[in-house]
Design a protein around this motif. Structure first.
Motif: not given
Lengths: 257, 296
Positions: B92-106
Protein backbone atom coordinates in the motif's frame (compact mmCIF):
# COMPACT_ATOMS: atom_id res chain seq x y z
CA UNK A 1 35.36 -27.93 16.24
CA UNK A 2 32.44 -26.04 17.72
CA UNK A 3 32.81 -23.89 20.80
CA UNK A 4 30.20 -22.05 22.88
CA UNK A 5 31.78 -19.63 25.34
CA UNK A 6 29.99 -18.01 28.28
CA UNK A 7 26.62 -18.05 26.55
CA UNK A 8 23.86 -16.00 28.21
CA UNK A 9 20.29 -16.10 27.04
CA UNK A 10 17.28 -14.54 28.74
CA UNK A 11 13.66 -14.81 27.67
CA UNK A 12 11.32 -11.82 28.10
CA UNK A 13 14.06 -9.59 29.51
CA UNK A 14 12.92 -6.62 31.57
CA UNK A 15 9.46 -8.04 32.30
CA UNK A 16 8.02 -9.93 35.28
CA UNK A 17 8.26 -13.07 33.17
CA UNK A 18 12.00 -12.69 32.71
CA UNK A 19 13.60 -16.10 32.65
CA UNK A 20 17.25 -16.88 32.50
CA UNK A 21 17.85 -19.92 30.35
CA UNK A 22 21.62 -19.90 29.97
CA UNK A 23 24.12 -18.18 32.18
CA UNK A 24 27.77 -18.56 31.27
CA UNK A 25 27.07 -21.80 29.45
CA UNK A 26 30.14 -23.42 27.88
CA UNK A 27 30.33 -26.29 25.44
CA UNK A 28 33.00 -27.71 23.18
CA UNK A 29 32.27 -30.26 20.50
CA UNK A 30 35.26 -31.93 18.90
CA UNK A 31 35.44 -32.85 15.24
CA UNK A 32 33.87 -36.25 14.63
CA UNK A 33 31.84 -36.33 17.82
CA UNK A 34 28.23 -37.54 17.68
CA UNK A 35 26.59 -35.91 20.69
CA UNK A 36 23.19 -37.02 21.94
CA UNK A 37 21.49 -34.39 24.05
CA UNK A 38 18.64 -35.26 26.39
CA UNK A 39 16.78 -33.29 29.01
CA UNK A 40 13.31 -32.37 30.18
CA UNK A 41 11.14 -29.77 28.48
CA UNK A 42 12.48 -26.26 28.90
CA UNK A 43 15.98 -27.46 29.74
CA UNK A 44 17.46 -25.51 26.82
CA UNK A 45 18.22 -28.29 24.32
CA UNK A 46 16.42 -26.80 21.37
CA UNK A 47 17.40 -23.26 22.36
CA UNK A 48 21.03 -24.34 22.25
CA UNK A 49 20.61 -25.70 18.73
CA UNK A 50 18.86 -22.48 17.73
CA UNK A 51 21.74 -20.46 19.18
CA UNK A 52 24.29 -22.53 17.27
CA UNK A 53 22.35 -22.17 14.03
CA UNK A 54 21.70 -18.46 14.59
CA UNK A 55 17.90 -18.81 14.66
CA UNK A 56 17.69 -16.88 17.93
CA UNK A 57 19.99 -14.05 19.06
CA UNK A 58 22.34 -14.23 22.02
CA UNK A 59 22.39 -11.84 24.96
CA UNK A 60 26.10 -12.33 25.47
CA UNK A 61 28.83 -14.87 24.92
CA UNK A 62 30.69 -16.10 21.89
CA UNK A 63 30.41 -18.86 19.33
CA UNK A 64 33.30 -20.32 17.37
CA UNK A 65 33.66 -22.79 14.54
CA UNK A 66 37.32 -23.85 14.28
CA UNK A 67 38.58 -20.69 16.06
CA UNK A 68 36.54 -18.51 13.70
CA UNK A 69 34.03 -16.43 15.59
CA UNK A 70 30.50 -16.75 14.18
CA UNK A 71 28.55 -15.00 16.95
CA UNK A 72 27.29 -12.27 14.62
CA UNK A 73 27.03 -14.34 11.43
CA UNK A 74 23.44 -14.47 10.11
CA UNK A 75 21.59 -17.79 10.12
CA UNK A 76 21.68 -18.42 6.37
CA UNK A 77 25.45 -17.90 6.21
CA UNK A 78 26.05 -20.39 9.01
CA UNK A 79 23.82 -22.82 7.12
CA UNK A 80 26.61 -23.06 4.53
CA UNK A 81 28.51 -25.39 6.89
CA UNK A 82 25.56 -26.69 8.93
CA UNK A 83 22.97 -29.24 7.90
CA UNK A 84 19.81 -29.21 10.01
CA UNK A 85 16.89 -31.57 10.28
CA UNK A 86 13.84 -30.36 12.19
CA UNK A 87 11.24 -32.14 14.28
CA UNK A 88 8.58 -31.16 11.75
CA UNK A 89 9.20 -33.22 8.58
CA UNK A 90 7.60 -30.43 6.50
CA UNK A 91 10.45 -28.02 7.25
CA UNK A 92 13.24 -29.92 5.52
CA UNK A 93 11.68 -30.19 2.10
CA UNK A 94 9.56 -28.10 -0.23
CA UNK A 95 6.09 -29.71 -0.45
CA UNK A 96 5.00 -27.98 -3.68
CA UNK A 97 8.01 -29.20 -5.62
CA UNK A 98 8.80 -32.65 -6.92
CA UNK A 99 11.30 -35.07 -5.40
CA UNK A 100 13.66 -34.39 -8.29
CA UNK A 101 13.38 -30.62 -7.89
CA UNK A 102 14.01 -30.89 -4.15
CA UNK A 103 17.07 -33.08 -4.71
CA UNK A 104 18.38 -30.65 -7.33
CA UNK A 105 18.00 -27.74 -4.97
CA UNK A 106 19.85 -29.54 -2.19
CA UNK A 107 22.59 -30.38 -4.68
CA UNK A 108 22.92 -26.69 -5.63
CA UNK A 109 23.60 -25.62 -2.02
CA UNK A 110 26.96 -23.87 -1.92
CA UNK A 111 26.80 -23.05 -5.63
CA UNK A 112 25.23 -19.91 -7.08
CA UNK A 113 21.43 -20.04 -7.52
CA UNK A 114 21.64 -18.40 -10.92
CA UNK A 115 19.91 -18.79 -14.27
CA UNK A 116 21.34 -22.20 -15.04
CA UNK A 117 18.94 -25.08 -15.37
CA UNK A 118 17.52 -26.00 -11.98
CA UNK A 119 17.93 -29.71 -12.59
CA UNK A 120 21.13 -31.03 -14.13
CA UNK A 121 19.96 -34.04 -16.16
CA UNK A 122 23.32 -35.74 -15.75
CA UNK A 123 22.88 -35.82 -11.98
CA UNK A 124 19.53 -37.63 -12.04
CA UNK A 125 21.19 -41.05 -11.90
CA UNK A 126 23.15 -39.94 -8.84
CA UNK A 127 19.99 -38.70 -7.10
CA UNK A 128 18.25 -42.00 -7.83
CA UNK A 129 21.18 -43.85 -6.34
CA UNK A 130 20.99 -41.74 -3.17
CA UNK A 131 17.21 -42.19 -2.93
CA UNK A 132 17.54 -45.93 -3.50
CA UNK A 133 19.81 -46.01 -0.45
CA UNK A 134 16.83 -44.95 1.67
CA UNK A 135 15.05 -48.17 0.73
CA UNK A 136 11.69 -46.39 0.40
CA UNK A 137 11.25 -46.71 -3.36
CA UNK A 138 11.44 -42.93 -3.83
CA UNK A 139 13.91 -43.35 -6.72
CA UNK A 140 10.97 -44.32 -8.95
CA UNK A 141 8.80 -41.37 -7.91
CA UNK A 142 11.03 -38.49 -9.02
CA UNK A 143 8.14 -36.44 -10.43
CA UNK A 144 5.91 -36.85 -7.37
CA UNK A 145 5.45 -33.73 -5.25
CA UNK A 146 7.06 -34.10 -1.84
CA UNK A 147 3.83 -32.89 -0.20
CA UNK A 148 2.27 -36.22 -1.21
CA UNK A 149 4.81 -38.25 0.78
CA UNK A 150 4.38 -39.53 4.34
CA UNK A 151 6.12 -37.88 7.29
CA UNK A 152 8.74 -40.64 7.45
CA UNK A 153 9.49 -40.42 3.73
CA UNK A 154 9.80 -36.65 3.96
CA UNK A 155 12.08 -36.87 6.97
CA UNK A 156 14.29 -39.38 5.17
CA UNK A 157 14.49 -36.96 2.25
CA UNK A 158 15.18 -34.05 4.58
CA UNK A 159 18.07 -36.00 6.07
CA UNK A 160 19.41 -36.86 2.65
CA UNK A 161 19.07 -33.28 1.42
CA UNK A 162 20.74 -31.70 4.44
CA UNK A 163 23.77 -33.98 4.13
CA UNK A 164 24.08 -34.04 0.35
CA UNK A 165 26.69 -31.29 0.08
CA UNK A 166 29.78 -31.19 2.32
CA UNK A 167 28.96 -29.76 5.75
CA UNK A 168 30.90 -29.45 9.01
CA UNK A 169 28.00 -30.05 11.39
CA UNK A 170 24.78 -31.96 11.36
CA UNK A 171 22.13 -30.63 13.73
CA UNK A 172 19.23 -32.96 14.51
CA UNK A 173 16.40 -31.31 16.41
CA UNK A 174 14.22 -34.15 17.76
CA UNK A 175 14.07 -35.34 14.20
CA UNK A 176 12.33 -38.63 15.02
CA UNK A 177 9.80 -37.19 17.50
CA UNK A 178 6.96 -36.72 15.00
CA UNK A 179 7.24 -40.23 13.54
CA UNK A 180 5.71 -43.55 14.53
CA UNK A 181 8.10 -45.83 16.49
CA UNK A 182 8.98 -48.08 13.56
CA UNK A 183 9.62 -45.21 11.15
CA UNK A 184 11.58 -43.44 13.88
CA UNK A 185 13.83 -46.51 14.16
CA UNK A 186 14.36 -46.55 10.39
CA UNK A 187 15.23 -42.84 10.33
CA UNK A 188 17.59 -43.28 13.29
CA UNK A 189 19.43 -46.15 11.62
CA UNK A 190 19.66 -44.09 8.44
CA UNK A 191 21.01 -41.15 10.44
CA UNK A 192 23.68 -43.31 12.02
CA UNK A 193 24.71 -44.70 8.64
CA UNK A 194 24.99 -41.25 7.04
CA UNK A 195 26.91 -39.84 10.03
CA UNK A 196 29.37 -42.75 9.89
CA UNK A 197 29.78 -42.65 6.11
CA UNK A 198 30.40 -38.91 5.99
CA UNK A 199 32.11 -38.77 9.41
CA UNK A 200 29.92 -35.84 10.38
CA UNK A 201 30.20 -33.96 13.64
CA UNK A 202 26.67 -34.28 14.93
CA UNK A 203 24.48 -32.80 17.65
CA UNK A 204 21.24 -34.68 18.20
CA UNK A 205 18.53 -33.56 20.57
CA UNK A 206 16.17 -36.39 21.44
CA UNK A 207 13.52 -37.35 23.96
CA UNK A 208 14.19 -40.99 23.30
CA UNK A 209 16.70 -42.13 25.94
CA UNK A 210 17.27 -45.40 24.09
CA UNK A 211 18.47 -43.54 20.98
CA UNK A 212 20.63 -41.29 23.15
CA UNK A 213 22.32 -44.30 24.72
CA UNK A 214 22.48 -46.48 21.61
CA UNK A 215 23.78 -43.93 19.12
CA UNK A 216 26.62 -41.50 19.20
CA UNK A 217 29.83 -41.31 21.19
CA UNK A 218 28.93 -38.61 23.69
CA UNK A 219 25.88 -37.99 25.83
CA UNK A 220 24.83 -34.75 27.46
CA UNK A 221 21.90 -34.37 29.83
CA UNK A 222 20.70 -30.81 30.24
CA UNK A 223 18.67 -29.27 32.99
CA UNK A 224 17.78 -25.60 33.43
CA UNK A 225 20.44 -24.42 31.04
CA UNK A 226 23.25 -26.56 32.41
CA UNK A 227 24.85 -29.86 31.60
CA UNK A 228 24.06 -32.15 34.51
CA UNK A 229 25.70 -35.09 32.79
CA UNK A 230 28.37 -35.20 30.09
CA UNK A 231 29.73 -38.62 29.22
CA UNK A 232 32.35 -39.07 26.54
CA UNK A 233 33.81 -41.99 24.59
CA UNK A 234 34.55 -44.90 26.97
CA UNK A 235 32.32 -43.50 29.73
CA UNK A 236 29.45 -43.62 27.28
CA UNK A 237 30.37 -46.89 25.61
CA UNK A 238 29.11 -49.16 28.40
CA UNK A 239 26.11 -47.01 29.22
CA UNK A 240 22.62 -48.50 29.59
CA UNK A 241 19.28 -46.73 29.58
CA UNK A 242 18.75 -47.56 33.27
CA UNK A 243 21.94 -45.71 34.17
CA UNK A 244 20.65 -42.39 32.95
CA UNK A 245 16.98 -43.00 33.63
CA UNK A 246 17.34 -42.39 37.34
CA UNK A 247 19.09 -39.07 36.84
CA UNK A 248 16.53 -38.14 34.23
CA UNK A 249 13.66 -38.91 36.60
CA UNK A 250 15.25 -36.79 39.31
CA UNK A 251 15.38 -33.69 37.16
CA UNK A 252 11.97 -34.34 35.66
CA UNK A 253 10.27 -34.68 39.04
CA UNK A 254 11.99 -31.52 40.17
CA UNK A 255 10.36 -29.67 37.29
CA UNK A 256 7.01 -31.33 37.79
CA UNK A 257 6.79 -33.18 34.50
CA UNK B 1 -21.75 -9.66 -29.61
CA UNK B 2 -19.90 -8.21 -32.56
CA UNK B 3 -16.33 -8.82 -33.62
CA UNK B 4 -15.06 -5.53 -32.18
CA UNK B 5 -16.19 -6.56 -28.73
CA UNK B 6 -14.61 -10.01 -29.08
CA UNK B 7 -11.33 -8.51 -30.30
CA UNK B 8 -11.49 -6.09 -27.37
CA UNK B 9 -11.88 -8.99 -24.93
CA UNK B 10 -8.81 -10.71 -26.32
CA UNK B 11 -6.73 -7.53 -26.51
CA UNK B 12 -7.43 -6.43 -22.96
CA UNK B 13 -7.39 -10.00 -21.67
CA UNK B 14 -3.93 -10.53 -23.09
CA UNK B 15 -2.57 -7.29 -21.64
CA UNK B 16 -4.01 -8.06 -18.22
CA UNK B 17 -2.61 -11.57 -18.55
CA UNK B 18 0.94 -10.15 -18.47
CA UNK B 19 0.13 -8.25 -15.28
CA UNK B 20 -1.52 -11.39 -13.88
CA UNK B 21 1.65 -13.40 -14.47
CA UNK B 22 3.23 -10.97 -12.01
CA UNK B 23 0.39 -11.42 -9.53
CA UNK B 24 0.79 -15.18 -9.98
CA UNK B 25 4.43 -14.84 -8.84
CA UNK B 26 3.55 -12.93 -5.68
CA UNK B 27 0.17 -14.37 -4.76
CA UNK B 28 0.57 -18.02 -5.73
CA UNK B 29 4.31 -18.69 -5.69
CA UNK B 30 5.55 -16.33 -2.97
CA UNK B 31 2.31 -16.24 -0.94
CA UNK B 32 2.77 -12.47 -0.66
CA UNK B 33 -0.36 -10.32 -1.18
CA UNK B 34 1.35 -7.53 -3.08
CA UNK B 35 -0.75 -4.41 -3.57
CA UNK B 36 2.04 -2.41 -5.21
CA UNK B 37 0.78 -3.49 -8.66
CA UNK B 38 -1.90 -0.81 -8.28
CA UNK B 39 0.98 1.65 -8.58
CA UNK B 40 3.37 -0.22 -10.84
CA UNK B 41 0.80 -0.87 -13.58
CA UNK B 42 0.24 2.90 -14.12
CA UNK B 43 4.00 3.40 -13.54
CA UNK B 44 4.52 1.37 -16.70
CA UNK B 45 2.05 3.65 -18.47
CA UNK B 46 3.72 6.82 -17.24
CA UNK B 47 7.22 5.65 -18.18
CA UNK B 48 6.02 4.52 -21.59
CA UNK B 49 4.17 7.75 -22.35
CA UNK B 50 7.07 9.91 -21.16
CA UNK B 51 9.68 7.94 -23.11
CA UNK B 52 7.62 7.84 -26.30
CA UNK B 53 7.07 11.60 -26.09
CA UNK B 54 10.86 11.92 -25.76
CA UNK B 55 11.18 9.95 -28.99
CA UNK B 56 12.55 6.65 -27.62
CA UNK B 57 11.94 3.63 -29.84
CA UNK B 58 8.62 2.01 -28.76
CA UNK B 59 10.16 -1.49 -28.76
CA UNK B 60 13.04 -0.38 -26.54
CA UNK B 61 10.48 1.18 -24.21
CA UNK B 62 9.10 -2.28 -23.31
CA UNK B 63 12.16 -3.61 -21.41
CA UNK B 64 12.63 -0.17 -19.82
CA UNK B 65 9.11 -0.25 -18.34
CA UNK B 66 9.87 -3.72 -16.98
CA UNK B 67 12.97 -2.34 -15.25
CA UNK B 68 11.03 0.60 -13.81
CA UNK B 69 8.43 -1.78 -12.36
CA UNK B 70 11.13 -4.10 -11.05
CA UNK B 71 12.78 -1.18 -9.24
CA UNK B 72 9.47 -0.29 -7.58
CA UNK B 73 8.97 -3.96 -6.64
CA UNK B 74 12.41 -3.92 -5.01
CA UNK B 75 11.30 -0.96 -2.90
CA UNK B 76 8.23 -2.90 -1.69
CA UNK B 77 10.50 -5.84 -0.91
CA UNK B 78 13.06 -3.71 0.92
CA UNK B 79 10.35 -2.04 3.01
CA UNK B 80 8.98 -5.46 3.94
CA UNK B 81 12.26 -7.30 4.48
CA UNK B 82 14.60 -4.65 5.85
CA UNK B 83 12.16 -2.37 7.68
CA UNK B 84 9.97 -5.30 8.76
CA UNK B 85 6.69 -3.72 7.65
CA UNK B 86 3.82 -6.15 7.04
CA UNK B 87 3.40 -7.39 3.48
CA UNK B 88 0.02 -5.72 2.76
CA UNK B 89 1.17 -2.39 4.19
CA UNK B 90 4.45 -2.39 2.25
CA UNK B 91 2.47 -2.71 -0.98
CA UNK B 92 0.00 0.00 0.00
CA UNK B 93 2.82 2.41 0.90
CA UNK B 94 4.54 1.89 -2.43
CA UNK B 95 1.37 2.11 -4.51
CA UNK B 96 0.35 5.39 -2.84
CA UNK B 97 3.82 6.86 -3.31
CA UNK B 98 3.82 5.78 -6.95
CA UNK B 99 0.69 7.85 -7.62
CA UNK B 100 2.76 11.00 -7.09
CA UNK B 101 5.81 9.56 -8.80
CA UNK B 102 3.73 8.66 -11.85
CA UNK B 103 2.43 12.22 -12.00
CA UNK B 104 6.04 13.48 -11.84
CA UNK B 105 7.18 11.13 -14.58
CA UNK B 106 4.33 11.98 -16.94
CA UNK B 107 4.26 15.62 -15.84
CA UNK B 108 0.46 15.64 -16.05
CA UNK B 109 -2.47 13.46 -15.06
CA UNK B 110 -3.28 12.64 -18.66
CA UNK B 111 -0.56 12.39 -21.30
CA UNK B 112 -1.69 11.48 -24.83
CA UNK B 113 0.67 9.84 -27.33
CA UNK B 114 -1.85 9.41 -30.16
CA UNK B 115 0.29 11.15 -32.72
CA UNK B 116 3.41 9.11 -31.90
CA UNK B 117 4.55 5.82 -33.33
CA UNK B 118 3.90 2.82 -31.07
CA UNK B 119 4.43 -0.93 -31.43
CA UNK B 120 0.84 -1.11 -32.72
CA UNK B 121 0.89 1.89 -35.00
CA UNK B 122 3.95 2.62 -37.06
CA UNK B 123 5.01 3.10 -40.65
CA UNK B 124 6.76 -0.30 -40.72
CA UNK B 125 3.56 -2.19 -39.79
CA UNK B 126 1.55 0.02 -42.14
CA UNK B 127 3.67 -1.06 -45.09
CA UNK B 128 3.89 -4.73 -44.06
CA UNK B 129 0.38 -5.72 -43.04
CA UNK B 130 -2.23 -6.20 -45.79
CA UNK B 131 -5.38 -4.15 -45.37
CA UNK B 132 -7.55 -7.21 -44.72
CA UNK B 133 -5.50 -8.09 -41.61
CA UNK B 134 -5.37 -4.58 -40.15
CA UNK B 135 -8.11 -5.13 -37.51
CA UNK B 136 -6.16 -8.12 -36.21
CA UNK B 137 -2.64 -6.66 -36.01
CA UNK B 138 -3.08 -5.45 -32.44
CA UNK B 139 -4.33 -8.76 -31.11
CA UNK B 140 -1.61 -10.69 -32.94
CA UNK B 141 1.14 -8.45 -31.54
CA UNK B 142 -0.36 -8.78 -28.06
CA UNK B 143 -0.57 -12.55 -28.36
CA UNK B 144 3.09 -12.61 -29.33
CA UNK B 145 4.18 -10.44 -26.39
CA UNK B 146 2.07 -12.36 -23.87
CA UNK B 147 3.28 -15.75 -25.08
CA UNK B 148 6.91 -14.58 -24.94
CA UNK B 149 6.39 -13.29 -21.37
CA UNK B 150 4.73 -16.54 -20.33
CA UNK B 151 7.48 -18.68 -21.87
CA UNK B 152 10.22 -16.57 -20.29
CA UNK B 153 8.55 -16.96 -16.89
CA UNK B 154 8.19 -20.73 -17.43
CA UNK B 155 11.88 -20.91 -18.31
CA UNK B 156 12.85 -18.83 -15.31
CA UNK B 157 10.86 -21.00 -12.91
CA UNK B 158 12.93 -23.97 -14.08
CA UNK B 159 16.27 -22.32 -13.32
CA UNK B 160 18.15 -22.63 -10.04
CA UNK B 161 17.03 -19.14 -9.09
CA UNK B 162 13.44 -20.01 -10.02
CA UNK B 163 13.55 -23.12 -7.85
CA UNK B 164 14.64 -20.98 -4.92
CA UNK B 165 11.78 -18.54 -5.54
CA UNK B 166 9.27 -21.39 -5.49
CA UNK B 167 10.84 -22.78 -2.32
CA UNK B 168 10.67 -19.35 -0.63
CA UNK B 169 6.88 -19.30 -1.01
CA UNK B 170 6.27 -22.83 0.05
CA UNK B 171 8.84 -23.32 2.85
CA UNK B 172 11.22 -20.46 3.53
CA UNK B 173 13.04 -22.43 6.24
CA UNK B 174 14.46 -24.55 3.42
CA UNK B 175 15.83 -21.43 1.72
CA UNK B 176 17.74 -20.62 4.91
CA UNK B 177 18.93 -24.23 5.16
CA UNK B 178 20.27 -23.94 1.63
CA UNK B 179 22.44 -21.06 2.80
CA UNK B 180 20.44 -18.30 1.10
CA UNK B 181 18.82 -15.20 2.54
CA UNK B 182 15.05 -15.65 2.20
CA UNK B 183 14.56 -11.87 2.29
CA UNK B 184 16.65 -11.42 -0.86
CA UNK B 185 14.64 -14.10 -2.64
CA UNK B 186 11.39 -12.33 -1.73
CA UNK B 187 12.73 -9.02 -3.01
CA UNK B 188 13.71 -10.69 -6.28
CA UNK B 189 10.22 -12.18 -6.64
CA UNK B 190 8.56 -8.82 -6.00
CA UNK B 191 10.87 -7.17 -8.54
CA UNK B 192 9.91 -9.70 -11.22
CA UNK B 193 6.19 -9.48 -10.40
CA UNK B 194 6.10 -5.70 -10.56
CA UNK B 195 8.24 -5.76 -13.69
CA UNK B 196 5.46 -7.73 -15.36
CA UNK B 197 2.79 -5.38 -13.99
CA UNK B 198 4.59 -2.30 -15.31
CA UNK B 199 5.25 -3.98 -18.65
CA UNK B 200 1.51 -4.67 -18.98
CA UNK B 201 0.75 -1.03 -18.14
CA UNK B 202 3.25 0.10 -20.75
CA UNK B 203 1.70 -2.10 -23.43
CA UNK B 204 -1.77 -0.84 -22.48
CA UNK B 205 -0.51 2.74 -22.81
CA UNK B 206 0.90 2.05 -26.26
CA UNK B 207 -2.39 0.43 -27.30
CA UNK B 208 -4.84 3.02 -25.95
CA UNK B 209 -2.56 5.93 -26.79
CA UNK B 210 -2.45 7.78 -23.49
CA UNK B 211 -1.35 7.69 -19.84
CA UNK B 212 -3.99 8.23 -17.21
CA UNK B 213 -2.92 8.60 -13.59
CA UNK B 214 -5.92 6.80 -12.04
CA UNK B 215 -5.70 3.83 -14.43
CA UNK B 216 -4.13 1.62 -11.76
CA UNK B 217 -7.01 1.59 -9.28
CA UNK B 218 -8.16 -1.97 -8.78
CA UNK B 219 -5.35 -3.57 -10.82
CA UNK B 220 -4.63 -6.02 -8.00
CA UNK B 221 -8.28 -7.09 -7.86
CA UNK B 222 -8.28 -7.82 -11.59
CA UNK B 223 -4.96 -9.62 -11.30
CA UNK B 224 -6.11 -11.78 -8.41
CA UNK B 225 -9.40 -12.56 -10.16
CA UNK B 226 -7.51 -13.65 -13.28
CA UNK B 227 -5.10 -15.82 -11.33
CA UNK B 228 -7.82 -17.46 -9.25
CA UNK B 229 -10.16 -18.08 -12.21
CA UNK B 230 -7.31 -19.54 -14.23
CA UNK B 231 -5.81 -21.76 -11.57
CA UNK B 232 -9.19 -22.93 -10.21
CA UNK B 233 -10.75 -23.69 -13.60
CA UNK B 234 -7.77 -25.48 -15.05
CA UNK B 235 -6.45 -27.09 -11.88
CA UNK B 236 -8.05 -30.42 -12.65
CA UNK B 237 -6.72 -30.52 -16.19
CA UNK B 238 -3.17 -31.49 -15.32
CA UNK B 239 -2.03 -30.77 -18.87
CA UNK B 240 -2.26 -27.00 -18.59
CA UNK B 241 0.59 -25.17 -16.87
CA UNK B 242 -0.35 -22.68 -14.18
CA UNK B 243 1.04 -19.80 -16.25
CA UNK B 244 -1.06 -20.83 -19.26
CA UNK B 245 -4.09 -21.11 -16.97
CA UNK B 246 -3.49 -17.53 -15.79
CA UNK B 247 -3.52 -16.28 -19.40
CA UNK B 248 -6.78 -18.14 -20.10
CA UNK B 249 -8.21 -16.88 -16.81
CA UNK B 250 -7.52 -13.28 -17.85
CA UNK B 251 -9.38 -13.68 -21.13
CA UNK B 252 -12.32 -15.43 -19.44
CA UNK B 253 -12.51 -12.71 -16.81
CA UNK B 254 -12.47 -10.01 -19.51
CA UNK B 255 -15.31 -11.82 -21.29
CA UNK B 256 -17.34 -11.81 -18.06
CA UNK B 257 -16.83 -8.07 -17.67
CA UNK B 258 -17.77 -7.49 -21.33
CA UNK B 259 -20.89 -9.58 -20.85
CA UNK B 260 -21.88 -7.49 -17.84
CA UNK B 261 -21.42 -4.28 -19.82
CA UNK B 262 -23.32 -5.88 -22.70
CA UNK B 263 -26.26 -6.35 -20.38
CA UNK B 264 -26.57 -2.61 -20.12
CA UNK B 265 -24.26 -1.57 -17.31
CA UNK B 266 -22.58 1.81 -17.73
CA UNK B 267 -18.77 2.08 -18.06
CA UNK B 268 -18.83 3.85 -14.71
CA UNK B 269 -20.08 0.64 -13.13
CA UNK B 270 -16.95 -1.20 -14.24
CA UNK B 271 -15.23 -1.16 -10.84
CA UNK B 272 -18.43 -2.38 -9.20
CA UNK B 273 -18.60 -5.23 -11.71
CA UNK B 274 -14.93 -6.01 -11.10
CA UNK B 275 -15.46 -6.15 -7.35
CA UNK B 276 -18.66 -8.22 -7.56
CA UNK B 277 -17.11 -10.71 -9.98
CA UNK B 278 -14.04 -11.04 -7.78
CA UNK B 279 -16.18 -11.71 -4.73
CA UNK B 280 -18.16 -14.32 -6.67
CA UNK B 281 -14.95 -16.05 -7.73
CA UNK B 282 -13.59 -16.10 -4.18
CA UNK B 283 -16.83 -17.57 -2.83
CA UNK B 284 -16.97 -20.23 -5.55
CA UNK B 285 -13.33 -21.22 -5.03
CA UNK B 286 -13.97 -21.46 -1.26
CA UNK B 287 -16.97 -23.73 -1.90
CA UNK B 288 -14.86 -25.91 -4.17
CA UNK B 289 -12.19 -26.25 -1.51
CA UNK B 290 -14.88 -27.30 1.00
CA UNK B 291 -16.11 -29.97 -1.40
CA UNK B 292 -12.64 -31.39 -1.84
CA UNK B 293 -12.20 -31.62 1.92
CA UNK B 294 -15.51 -33.39 2.41
CA UNK B 295 -14.61 -35.97 -0.22
CA UNK B 296 -11.19 -36.63 1.23
Amino acid sequence: MLKLEKICKYYNPGTVNEMCLFEDYDLEVEKGEFVSIVGSNGSGKTSMLNIICGSIPLDSGKLYIDDREITKMPEHKRAAVIGRVYQNPALGTCPDMTILENMSMADTKGKPFNLRRGTDKERIGYYQELLAGLGLGLENKLSVKVGALSGGQRQAMALLMSTMTPIDFLILDEHTAALDPKTADTIMELTDRIVREKQLTTLMVTHNLRYAVEYGNRLIMMHQGENVMDLKAEEKAGLRVEDILQKFNEISIECGN
Amino acid sequence: MNSTVILGIFEEGLIYAIMSLGVYITYTILDFPDLSVDGTYPLGMAVTAALIVLGVDPILVIPLTFLAGAAAGCVTGLIHVKLKVRDLLSGIIVSIALYSINLRIAGTSNLPIFSKETIFQNSFLGSLVPAALTPYTTVIILLLITVVCKLLLDLYLRTRSGYLLRAAGSNDTLVTSLGRDKGTVKILGLALANGFAALAGGIMCQKQGFFEVTAGTGTIVIGLANVIIGTQLFRHLGLVKATTAVVFGSIIYRACVAAAIGMGMAPGDLKMITAALFLLILVISNLQKGKVKKHA
